[in-house]
Design a protein around this motif. Sequence first.
Motif, PDB file in Angstrom:
ATOM      1  N   ARG A 285     -61.697 -67.216 -11.314  1.00  0.00           N
ATOM      2  CA  ARG A 285     -61.120 -68.193 -10.392  1.00  0.00           C
ATOM      3  C   ARG A 285     -61.603 -69.603 -10.728  1.00  0.00           C
ATOM      4  O   ARG A 285     -60.831 -70.562 -10.706  1.00  0.00           O
ATOM      5  N   ILE A 286     -62.873 -69.728 -11.080  1.00  0.00           N
ATOM      6  CA  ILE A 286     -63.397 -71.041 -11.455  1.00  0.00           C
ATOM      7  C   ILE A 286     -62.715 -71.545 -12.719  1.00  0.00           C
ATOM      8  O   ILE A 286     -62.357 -72.726 -12.835  1.00  0.00           O
ATOM      9  N   ASP A 287     -62.494 -70.648 -13.672  1.00  0.00           N
ATOM     10  CA  ASP A 287     -61.788 -71.022 -14.906  1.00  0.00           C
ATOM     11  C   ASP A 287     -60.418 -71.602 -14.599  1.00  0.00           C
ATOM     12  O   ASP A 287     -59.969 -72.555 -15.225  1.00  0.00           O
ATOM     13  N   ARG A 288     -59.753 -71.009 -13.634  1.00  0.00           N
ATOM     14  CA  ARG A 288     -58.413 -71.480 -13.280  1.00  0.00           C
ATOM     15  C   ARG A 288     -58.469 -72.905 -12.740  1.00  0.00           C
ATOM     16  O   ARG A 288     -57.682 -73.772 -13.128  1.00  0.00           O
ATOM     17  N   PHE A 289     -59.415 -73.169 -11.827  1.00  0.00           N
ATOM     18  CA  PHE A 289     -59.512 -74.509 -11.253  1.00  0.00           C
ATOM     19  C   PHE A 289     -60.014 -75.522 -12.276  1.00  0.00           C
ATOM     20  O   PHE A 289     -59.665 -76.703 -12.224  1.00  0.00           O
TER      21      PHE A 289
ATOM     22  N   LEU B 223     -70.340 -73.908  -6.307  1.00  0.00           N
ATOM     23  CA  LEU B 223     -68.901 -73.636  -6.290  1.00  0.00           C
ATOM     24  C   LEU B 223     -68.631 -72.140  -6.264  1.00  0.00           C
ATOM     25  O   LEU B 223     -67.742 -71.672  -5.539  1.00  0.00           O
ATOM     26  N   ALA B 224     -69.395 -71.370  -7.038  1.00  0.00           N
ATOM     27  CA  ALA B 224     -69.206 -69.921  -7.075  1.00  0.00           C
ATOM     28  C   ALA B 224     -69.441 -69.303  -5.697  1.00  0.00           C
ATOM     29  O   ALA B 224     -68.679 -68.426  -5.256  1.00  0.00           O
ATOM     30  N   ARG B 225     -70.460 -69.762  -4.994  1.00  0.00           N
ATOM     31  CA  ARG B 225     -70.726 -69.252  -3.648  1.00  0.00           C
ATOM     32  C   ARG B 225     -69.593 -69.628  -2.695  1.00  0.00           C
ATOM     33  O   ARG B 225     -69.188 -68.838  -1.839  1.00  0.00           O
ATOM     34  N   ALA B 226     -69.052 -70.855  -2.869  1.00  0.00           N
ATOM     35  CA  ALA B 226     -67.942 -71.293  -2.014  1.00  0.00           C
ATOM     36  C   ALA B 226     -66.709 -70.414  -2.239  1.00  0.00           C
ATOM     37  O   ALA B 226     -66.001 -70.065  -1.286  1.00  0.00           O
ATOM     38  N   ILE B 227     -66.469 -70.044  -3.485  1.00  0.00           N
ATOM     39  CA  ILE B 227     -65.307 -69.196  -3.763  1.00  0.00           C
ATOM     40  C   ILE B 227     -65.548 -67.779  -3.254  1.00  0.00           C
ATOM     41  O   ILE B 227     -64.616 -67.104  -2.807  1.00  0.00           O
ATOM     42  N   CYS B 228     -66.801 -67.309  -3.277  1.00  0.00           N
ATOM     43  CA  CYS B 228     -67.119 -66.016  -2.662  1.00  0.00           C
ATOM     44  C   CYS B 228     -66.741 -66.038  -1.174  1.00  0.00           C
ATOM     45  O   CYS B 228     -66.179 -65.068  -0.648  1.00  0.00           O
ATOM     46  N   ILE B 229     -67.023 -67.151  -0.526  1.00  0.00           N
ATOM     47  CA  ILE B 229     -66.673 -67.285   0.896  1.00  0.00           C
ATOM     48  C   ILE B 229     -65.161 -67.202   1.079  1.00  0.00           C
ATOM     49  O   ILE B 229     -64.658 -66.484   1.948  1.00  0.00           O
ATOM     50  N   SER B 230     -64.409 -67.940   0.244  1.00  0.00           N
ATOM     51  CA  SER B 230     -62.958 -67.942   0.398  1.00  0.00           C
ATOM     52  C   SER B 230     -62.365 -66.582   0.054  1.00  0.00           C
ATOM     53  O   SER B 230     -61.404 -66.132   0.699  1.00  0.00           O
ATOM     54  N   GLU B 231     -62.920 -65.904  -0.949  1.00  0.00           N
ATOM     55  CA  GLU B 231     -62.440 -64.557  -1.293  1.00  0.00           C
ATOM     56  C   GLU B 231     -62.711 -63.588  -0.141  1.00  0.00           C
ATOM     57  O   GLU B 231     -61.860 -62.756   0.191  1.00  0.00           O
ATOM     58  N   TYR B 232     -63.895 -63.695   0.475  1.00  0.00           N
ATOM     59  CA  TYR B 232     -64.251 -62.822   1.595  1.00  0.00           C
ATOM     60  C   TYR B 232     -63.329 -63.071   2.786  1.00  0.00           C
ATOM     61  O   TYR B 232     -62.836 -62.132   3.420  1.00  0.00           O
ATOM     62  N   GLU B 233     -63.088 -64.349   3.076  1.00  0.00           N
ATOM     63  CA  GLU B 233     -62.198 -64.687   4.189  1.00  0.00           C
ATOM     64  C   GLU B 233     -60.780 -64.180   3.917  1.00  0.00           C
ATOM     65  O   GLU B 233     -60.099 -63.668   4.818  1.00  0.00           O
ATOM     66  N   ALA B 234     -60.327 -64.324   2.690  1.00  0.00           N
ATOM     67  CA  ALA B 234     -58.983 -63.865   2.348  1.00  0.00           C
ATOM     68  C   ALA B 234     -58.868 -62.345   2.498  1.00  0.00           C
ATOM     69  O   ALA B 234     -57.870 -61.838   3.026  1.00  0.00           O
ATOM     70  N   LEU B 235     -59.895 -61.609   2.050  1.00  0.00           N
ATOM     71  CA  LEU B 235     -59.875 -60.154   2.198  1.00  0.00           C
ATOM     72  C   LEU B 235     -59.883 -59.747   3.670  1.00  0.00           C
ATOM     73  O   LEU B 235     -59.271 -58.736   4.050  1.00  0.00           O
ATOM     74  N   SER B 236     -60.559 -60.548   4.504  1.00  0.00           N
ATOM     75  CA  SER B 236     -60.557 -60.262   5.945  1.00  0.00           C
ATOM     76  C   SER B 236     -59.145 -60.368   6.512  1.00  0.00           C
ATOM     77  O   SER B 236     -58.727 -59.553   7.335  1.00  0.00           O
ATOM     78  N   ARG B 237     -58.404 -61.382   6.049  1.00  0.00           N
ATOM     79  CA  ARG B 237     -57.015 -61.527   6.517  1.00  0.00           C
ATOM     80  C   ARG B 237     -56.155 -60.359   6.002  1.00  0.00           C
ATOM     81  O   ARG B 237     -55.274 -59.874   6.699  1.00  0.00           O
ATOM     82  N   VAL B 238     -56.401 -59.943   4.754  1.00  0.00           N
ATOM     83  CA  VAL B 238     -55.637 -58.828   4.189  1.00  0.00           C
ATOM     84  C   VAL B 238     -55.874 -57.564   5.021  1.00  0.00           C
ATOM     85  O   VAL B 238     -54.931 -56.822   5.328  1.00  0.00           O
ATOM     86  N   ALA B 239     -57.127 -57.319   5.404  1.00  0.00           N
ATOM     87  CA  ALA B 239     -57.442 -56.143   6.214  1.00  0.00           C
ATOM     88  C   ALA B 239     -56.749 -56.223   7.571  1.00  0.00           C
ATOM     89  O   ALA B 239     -56.231 -55.218   8.081  1.00  0.00           O
ATOM     90  N   GLU B 240     -56.720 -57.414   8.163  1.00  0.00           N
ATOM     91  CA  GLU B 240     -56.021 -57.595   9.440  1.00  0.00           C
ATOM     92  C   GLU B 240     -54.521 -57.343   9.282  1.00  0.00           C
ATOM     93  O   GLU B 240     -53.885 -56.717  10.136  1.00  0.00           O
ATOM     94  N   ARG B 241     -53.959 -57.835   8.193  1.00  0.00           N
ATOM     95  CA  ARG B 241     -52.523 -57.633   7.949  1.00  0.00           C
ATOM     96  C   ARG B 241     -52.201 -56.149   7.769  1.00  0.00           C
ATOM     97  O   ARG B 241     -51.123 -55.693   8.165  1.00  0.00           O
TER      98      ARG B 241
END
Length: 496
Positions: A115-119, A137-155
């Motif tokens: 993901r960092i490579d992409r940005f 930055l890597a820790r920040a993306i871990c946060i966003s990945e975790y939050e995104a997976l939480s939304r996926v689980a809710e969906r």
Amino acid sequence: MNGKTELRTALGPDYRTALKALPGAVAALQHQMALGERRAAAAGNRAQVLGRYPLTLDQIALRNYNDRLAQDERLRNAGPQWASSSIDDGAVAQLRRGMAGQLDDRDLAELVENRIDRFRAIGNTTAEFGTEEWRTLARAICISEYEALSRVAERDEGDFTGKPTHPLIAETKPIEDELPPVPLKGLLVDYIKSRKAVGKGREAERRWTSVFANLAKFIGHDDARRLTKQNLLEWRDARLKTLSAKTVADVDLASVRTVLSWAVNNDRLESNVAERVRQDAPKKQLSREKGFTLHEAIAILRKARDYVPAKTENPRTTEAPQTTAAKRWSPLLCAFTGARIAEITQLRKQDFRKEGETYVMRITPDAGTVKAGGYRDVPLHLQVVEMGFMGFVDAAPDGPLFHANSKDGITAARTVAGRVSQWLQGLDLIPEGVPPNHAWRHRFKTVGTELGISGRILDAIQGHAGKTAGDNYGDVTIAAKKTALDRFPFFILPPA
């Protein structure tokens, strides 16, 4: 100030506060300048500066979060298999450890470096592996990945109302005008460059350039990021008014789909909006064999042998001697080699040689273009030699035999090939639905099969790719090709 603008931003009431706010303020100002450069480029006032589009850590995290949810939506629309797949608990645990700073750089990289490579590739960050900036930055993306997976689980449970809870995502404002434009026509140019690097792409450049120009004109801009599926559906329907369904399917939509897929694979775009835009084309109904019959072949070769151009007093309408030669010899060469017509009309004097008692013709991309990419040597059939073809070659000047343009041999060869086709069509010898030049390729393969000649040898003569990996082992020699061609019978041509 001579038309210049000075950008300012407040950093806070004291030195400590200002020092803490400085990195984010600098990134925000650079972001604002990059937007200005983009608008100037769009207005034609300045060239686009690539790779300069910095975002703060929280902006990158938010963008990654939104990208992941958009990806989840696309996958759910693609079919039920995604919605029924489970979330990897081990990956979730690793993300929690990454958020907490409990992973070393190598483990963090395994989680989010792609993901960092992409940005980094699109100019949002310059963080290098192992630095404090990269780790943050890597820790920040871990946060966003975790939050995104939480939304996926809710969906997965039917709840599509969920919002991020971590302040890094929840409190970051959406980014205005995030990404610089990606020119559609520029993507085509870069795609063709990548194909030419491996000896391909000439045909795509010739056929697809006008397609992309037409698409950009239709949608009113040249930004691939702003291209939508609806744009393509409307463009497809407009093209169907003037083009066949087969052309729209196999050329227009296929070219856009291929180039956008390449752009996604090379991190130039996030998604390929053309992937699911298709056009059905009616299957061609065959009412006869694809190749010429023996009777048709003899009639055509007889006309070619006896061809004399029409006489005219006007030099401008006098047929070029190279075109006359193409009409005289190319049908015979196609009949005994199964070559594509443009491969014949691009031949040069230096493409012929004699090995022992065998005359050999070399079909090579050095003369123009070869669909399979590499050269191939084809022995001349004895009837070709006996009818005087090598005498014609020996008497010809150096260079192309069938056209006079040594600078653009590809275009000139295709032009002459078209003239041969038109001439044949005008003779009323070509059955309806039979391509006058390509039918020789079908006949060659049919006759060779009837004679029991190995399909691999026929493919090697015609320039067809091998059908299996095993076909790439060993060489089909000139001797093997000559033995096969010697089995092809002479055409009995009645005298004029």
